[in-house]
Design an enzyme around this catalytic site. Sequence first.
Site, mmCIF file in Angstrom:
data_model
loop_
_atom_site.group_PDB
_atom_site.id
_atom_site.type_symbol
_atom_site.label_atom_id
_atom_site.label_comp_id
_atom_site.label_asym_id
_atom_site.label_seq_id
_atom_site.Cartn_x
_atom_site.Cartn_y
_atom_site.Cartn_z
ATOM 1 N N GLY A 197 -8.680 -1.904 7.971
ATOM 2 C CA GLY A 197 -7.415 -2.089 8.691
ATOM 3 C C GLY A 197 -7.044 -0.868 9.508
ATOM 4 O O GLY A 197 -7.896 -0.130 10.015
ATOM 5 N N ASP A 198 -5.752 -0.635 9.606
ATOM 6 C CA ASP A 198 -5.205 0.434 10.448
ATOM 7 C C ASP A 198 -5.291 1.816 9.816
ATOM 8 O O ASP A 198 -5.202 2.831 10.510
ATOM 9 C CB ASP A 198 -3.725 0.144 10.708
ATOM 10 C CG ASP A 198 -2.956 0.034 9.390
ATOM 11 O OD1 ASP A 198 -3.321 -0.830 8.553
ATOM 12 O OD2 ASP A 198 -2.014 0.819 9.166
ATOM 13 N N THR A 226 2.779 0.634 7.454
ATOM 14 C CA THR A 226 2.238 -0.240 6.411
ATOM 15 C C THR A 226 2.436 -1.690 6.846
ATOM 16 O O THR A 226 3.339 -1.992 7.620
ATOM 17 C CB THR A 226 2.935 0.004 5.058
ATOM 18 O OG1 THR A 226 2.557 -1.048 4.159
ATOM 19 C CG2 THR A 226 4.447 0.022 5.150
ATOM 20 N N ARG A 231 -14.038 -5.323 5.691
ATOM 21 C CA ARG A 231 -12.840 -5.339 6.543
ATOM 22 C C ARG A 231 -12.147 -3.968 6.457
ATOM 23 O O ARG A 231 -11.915 -3.431 5.384
ATOM 24 C CB ARG A 231 -11.900 -6.453 6.084
ATOM 25 C CG ARG A 231 -10.591 -6.535 6.873
ATOM 26 C CD ARG A 231 -9.476 -5.752 6.229
ATOM 27 N NE ARG A 231 -8.226 -5.839 6.969
ATOM 28 C CZ ARG A 231 -7.155 -5.107 6.687
ATOM 29 N NH1 ARG A 231 -7.179 -4.255 5.683
ATOM 30 N NH2 ARG A 231 -6.062 -5.210 7.407
ATOM 31 N N THR A 286 0.834 -1.196 0.000
ATOM 32 C CA THR A 286 0.000 0.000 0.000
ATOM 33 C C THR A 286 0.880 1.262 0.000
ATOM 34 O O THR A 286 2.084 1.127 -0.113
ATOM 35 C CB THR A 286 -0.922 -0.105 1.224
ATOM 36 O OG1 THR A 286 -1.886 0.902 1.158
ATOM 37 C CG2 THR A 286 -0.150 0.065 2.491
HETATM 38 N N1 ASP Z 1 -2.079 -1.602 6.432
HETATM 39 C C1 ASP Z 1 -2.916 -1.872 5.303
HETATM 40 C C2 ASP Z 1 -4.138 -2.599 5.747
HETATM 41 O O1 ASP Z 1 -4.020 -3.482 6.580
HETATM 42 C C3 ASP Z 1 -2.239 -2.652 4.251
HETATM 43 C C4 ASP Z 1 -0.854 -2.197 3.962
HETATM 44 O O2 ASP Z 1 -0.300 -1.332 4.592
HETATM 45 O O3 ASP Z 1 -0.273 -2.722 3.030
HETATM 46 O O4 ASP Z 1 -5.199 -2.340 5.235
#
Ligand code: ASP
Length: 265
Positions: free
Chosen positions: A176-177, A196, A174, A147
């Site tokens: 994420g962070d 990330t 879903r 990402t």
């Molecule tokens: N942190 C991102 C997520 O879990 C993915 C990533 O950083 O590649 O959505």
Amino acid sequence: MTDKKKIVVLTHGGAGSDPAYADGTAIAGQMGMMGLQTGETTIDAACAAVATLEDDSRFNAGIGSHRRSDGSVQMDASCMDSSGRFGAVAALEGFRNPIKVASIVSQSEYRVLAGKGAAEFATNQDCKKLSLDEIKNTGKDFSTTDTVGCVIRNGDKFAAALSTGGINEAIPGRVGDVPLIGSGLFAGPQGAVAATGDGEAIAMKITAFRTYQLIEQGMDPKVIVPEVISWFKKPTSFGLIVVSKIGFAGGANDPMAWTASELEL
Ligand code: ASP
């Protein structure tokens, strides 16, 4: 004579991204740098850098976003600056640059907008649409977490921005962070952090805020980065970029395309 202003722009293509794609993170960094030189705010420059990465189909964000288990694409993005401005979108579908929507949210009365409501908000703000057929990751599929993010120091101001298509094949809904303040990113008067990797692990460690606390303690980013990476044990993928008044650093426990540029104005 006035003191020179230090400008530092760091961009990453995600933990697990092919380091050969550092040309893409470098161009995005230049966009951020150019923005600052032409008088953009620190947060706008960080968002411009991330928008450039969203438009690079090798990375898992914007046009290169990975698919969910049902074939849909849902994107998260966020931005924050040292004045306390913060905005995010979660599970946003159908827009080219989620970071631009997050930036507009940061100027609204809301802090996080999700799903259908976020899409309605983006439509009302005339944000550029993106159809499902246009979305295709052209990267080598090195990883599912490739990402994008940016942190900037602009004199005594700091900003961070993040955007992602999320973890490949995760179920719809879903999140994420990335849109969680202090998890994927944090910016304050002493510095900025963009993480990330595995979003669930990053969120559970309140990673970006705890990294920022290390900056506040006066620790050098070059020491902070390996320390924070050590909080994550493989196979949990993790990386970060950090800038403070002392310096900057980046790294990951997987390969990662990332670049930094510095300037004194
Ligand atoms: N942190 C991102 C997520 O879990 C993915 C990533 O950083 O590649 O959505």
